[in-house]
Design a protein around this motif. Structure first.
Motif, mmCIF file in Angstrom:
data_model
loop_
_atom_site.group_PDB
_atom_site.id
_atom_site.type_symbol
_atom_site.label_atom_id
_atom_site.label_comp_id
_atom_site.label_asym_id
_atom_site.label_seq_id
_atom_site.Cartn_x
_atom_site.Cartn_y
_atom_site.Cartn_z
ATOM 1 N N THR A 183 -1.721 -7.266 -14.594
ATOM 2 C CA THR A 183 -3.006 -7.918 -14.323
ATOM 3 C C THR A 183 -4.136 -7.020 -14.805
ATOM 4 O OG1 THR A 183 -3.225 -6.970 -12.102
ATOM 5 C CG2 THR A 183 -2.035 -9.044 -12.277
ATOM 6 N N ALA A 184 -5.371 -7.495 -14.684
ATOM 7 C CA ALA A 184 -6.530 -6.731 -15.142
ATOM 8 C C ALA A 184 -7.104 -5.829 -14.051
ATOM 9 C CB ALA A 184 -7.612 -7.690 -15.636
ATOM 10 N N ALA A 185 -6.698 -6.034 -12.810
ATOM 11 C CA ALA A 185 -7.259 -5.264 -11.697
ATOM 12 C C ALA A 185 -6.160 -4.429 -11.040
ATOM 13 C CB ALA A 185 -7.863 -6.215 -10.672
ATOM 14 N N PRO A 186 -6.557 -3.336 -10.400
ATOM 15 C CA PRO A 186 -5.553 -2.534 -9.683
ATOM 16 C C PRO A 186 -5.005 -3.299 -8.477
ATOM 17 C CG PRO A 186 -7.709 -1.454 -9.641
ATOM 18 C CD PRO A 186 -7.865 -2.724 -10.380
ATOM 19 N N LEU A 187 -3.741 -3.083 -8.182
ATOM 20 C CA LEU A 187 -3.089 -3.721 -7.033
ATOM 21 C C LEU A 187 -2.771 -2.670 -5.992
ATOM 22 C CD1 LEU A 187 -0.483 -6.015 -8.838
ATOM 23 C CD2 LEU A 187 -2.557 -6.747 -7.693
ATOM 24 N N LYS A 188 -3.119 -2.981 -4.747
ATOM 25 C CA LYS A 188 -2.746 -2.102 -3.637
ATOM 26 C C LYS A 188 -1.528 -2.707 -2.961
ATOM 27 C CE LYS A 188 -6.829 0.425 -2.499
ATOM 28 N NZ LYS A 188 -7.629 0.976 -1.424
ATOM 29 N N LEU A 189 -0.453 -1.936 -2.940
ATOM 30 C CA LEU A 189 0.815 -2.395 -2.396
ATOM 31 C C LEU A 189 1.248 -1.505 -1.255
ATOM 32 C CD1 LEU A 189 2.675 -2.918 -5.793
ATOM 33 C CD2 LEU A 189 1.419 -4.618 -4.486
ATOM 34 N N LYS A 190 2.048 -2.084 -0.377
ATOM 35 C CA LYS A 190 2.602 -1.321 0.736
ATOM 36 C C LYS A 190 4.114 -1.527 0.724
ATOM 37 C CE LYS A 190 2.294 -0.557 5.666
ATOM 38 N NZ LYS A 190 1.634 -0.907 6.912
ATOM 39 N N ALA A 191 4.839 -0.423 0.713
ATOM 40 C CA ALA A 191 6.299 -0.452 0.736
ATOM 41 C C ALA A 191 6.760 0.417 1.896
ATOM 42 C CB ALA A 191 6.867 0.062 -0.573
ATOM 43 N N VAL A 196 4.669 -5.431 -0.119
ATOM 44 C CA VAL A 196 3.663 -6.387 0.328
ATOM 45 C C VAL A 196 2.325 -6.040 -0.309
ATOM 46 C CG1 VAL A 196 2.495 -7.306 2.371
ATOM 47 C CG2 VAL A 196 4.881 -6.624 2.516
ATOM 48 N N ALA A 197 1.562 -7.051 -0.699
ATOM 49 C CA ALA A 197 0.211 -6.847 -1.216
ATOM 50 C C ALA A 197 -0.723 -6.550 -0.048
ATOM 51 C CB ALA A 197 -0.258 -8.080 -1.967
ATOM 52 N N VAL A 198 -1.436 -5.436 -0.116
ATOM 53 C CA VAL A 198 -2.335 -5.043 0.976
ATOM 54 C C VAL A 198 -3.656 -5.804 0.894
ATOM 55 C CG1 VAL A 198 -3.582 -3.110 2.013
ATOM 56 C CG2 VAL A 198 -1.281 -2.771 1.143
ATOM 57 N N GLU A 199 -4.221 -5.853 -0.309
ATOM 58 C CA GLU A 199 -5.498 -6.535 -0.514
ATOM 59 C C GLU A 199 -5.290 -7.772 -1.379
ATOM 60 O OE1 GLU A 199 -8.071 -3.700 -2.310
ATOM 61 O OE2 GLU A 199 -8.365 -2.563 -0.461
ATOM 62 N N ALA A 200 -6.167 -8.745 -1.207
ATOM 63 C CA ALA A 200 -6.090 -9.962 -2.019
ATOM 64 C C ALA A 200 -6.540 -9.668 -3.449
ATOM 65 C CB ALA A 200 -6.959 -11.046 -1.417
ATOM 66 N N SER A 201 -5.868 -10.293 -4.400
ATOM 67 C CA SER A 201 -6.250 -10.186 -5.798
ATOM 68 C C SER A 201 -6.215 -11.592 -6.397
ATOM 69 C CB SER A 201 -5.301 -9.241 -6.541
ATOM 70 O OG SER A 201 -4.013 -9.810 -6.603
ATOM 71 N N SER A 202 -6.425 -11.684 -7.697
ATOM 72 C CA SER A 202 -6.405 -12.997 -8.327
ATOM 73 C C SER A 202 -5.002 -13.602 -8.331
ATOM 74 C CB SER A 202 -6.925 -12.895 -9.760
ATOM 75 O OG SER A 202 -6.086 -12.015 -10.501
ATOM 76 N N SER A 203 -3.973 -12.759 -8.228
ATOM 77 C CA SER A 203 -2.589 -13.246 -8.279
ATOM 78 C C SER A 203 -1.900 -13.309 -6.925
ATOM 79 C CB SER A 203 -1.770 -12.336 -9.191
ATOM 80 O OG SER A 203 -2.332 -12.291 -10.467
ATOM 81 N N TYR A 204 -2.294 -12.431 -6.010
ATOM 82 C CA TYR A 204 -1.599 -12.318 -4.729
ATOM 83 C C TYR A 204 -2.587 -12.364 -3.570
ATOM 84 C CZ TYR A 204 2.088 -10.625 -7.788
ATOM 85 O OH TYR A 204 3.002 -10.516 -8.798
ATOM 86 N N ALA A 205 -2.182 -13.044 -2.505
ATOM 87 C CA ALA A 205 -2.992 -13.065 -1.284
ATOM 88 C C ALA A 205 -2.697 -11.812 -0.480
ATOM 89 C CB ALA A 205 -2.651 -14.307 -0.463
ATOM 90 N N ALA A 206 -3.609 -11.447 0.387
ATOM 91 C CA ALA A 206 -3.386 -10.276 1.245
ATOM 92 C C ALA A 206 -2.227 -10.562 2.192
ATOM 93 C CB ALA A 206 -4.650 -9.956 2.030
#
Length: 112
Positions: free
Chosen positions: A51-59, A83-93
């Motif tokens: 994607t074009a933006a950074p993704l914050k993930l939690k494992a 799990v996605a921590v923050e919402a992005s254009s591709s994934y919900a929080a």
């Protein structure tokens, strides 16, 4: 006659006690020892942010930031969820991206 009545009473008492013992639960509780000493299987794979933006993930307990276009090598226990921590254009929080399984070993996951 006295012996017969004593024997009869003893036989009757023994049958009453043994009848209850047949339906009693076992006293020993077996704990699976293998579950205590089992090794956790670790799975190694790579995450890539397409994607074009950074993704914050939690494992598990750790949080990671996946920069755009950059791969990140991950080594997690089997059964953990990413799990996605923050919402992005591709994934919900809070969206579960994947659950770690043995099939992911040595692969690259492209997140779009």
């Amino acid at each position: 006659m006295n012996r017969r009545s004593v024997f009869g009473v003893m036989l009757m008492a023994a049958s009453l006690v043994s009848a209850q013992a047949v339906y009693a639960a076992p006293t020993a509780i077996h704990t699976p020892v293998n579950a205590i000493f089992a090794k956790v299987k670790l799975v190694k794979f790579t995450l890539r942010n397409d994607t074009a933006a950074p993704l914050k993930l939690k494992a598990g307990d750790s949080e990671m930031t996946l920069m755009p276009g950059k791969p990140l090598d991950v080594k997690l226990a089997e059964g953990q969820q990413i799990v996605a921590v923050e919402a992005s254009s591709s994934y919900a929080a809070g969206a579960v991206i994947t659950t770690v399984s043995d099939q992911l070993n040595g692969t690259t996951l492209a997140l779009r």
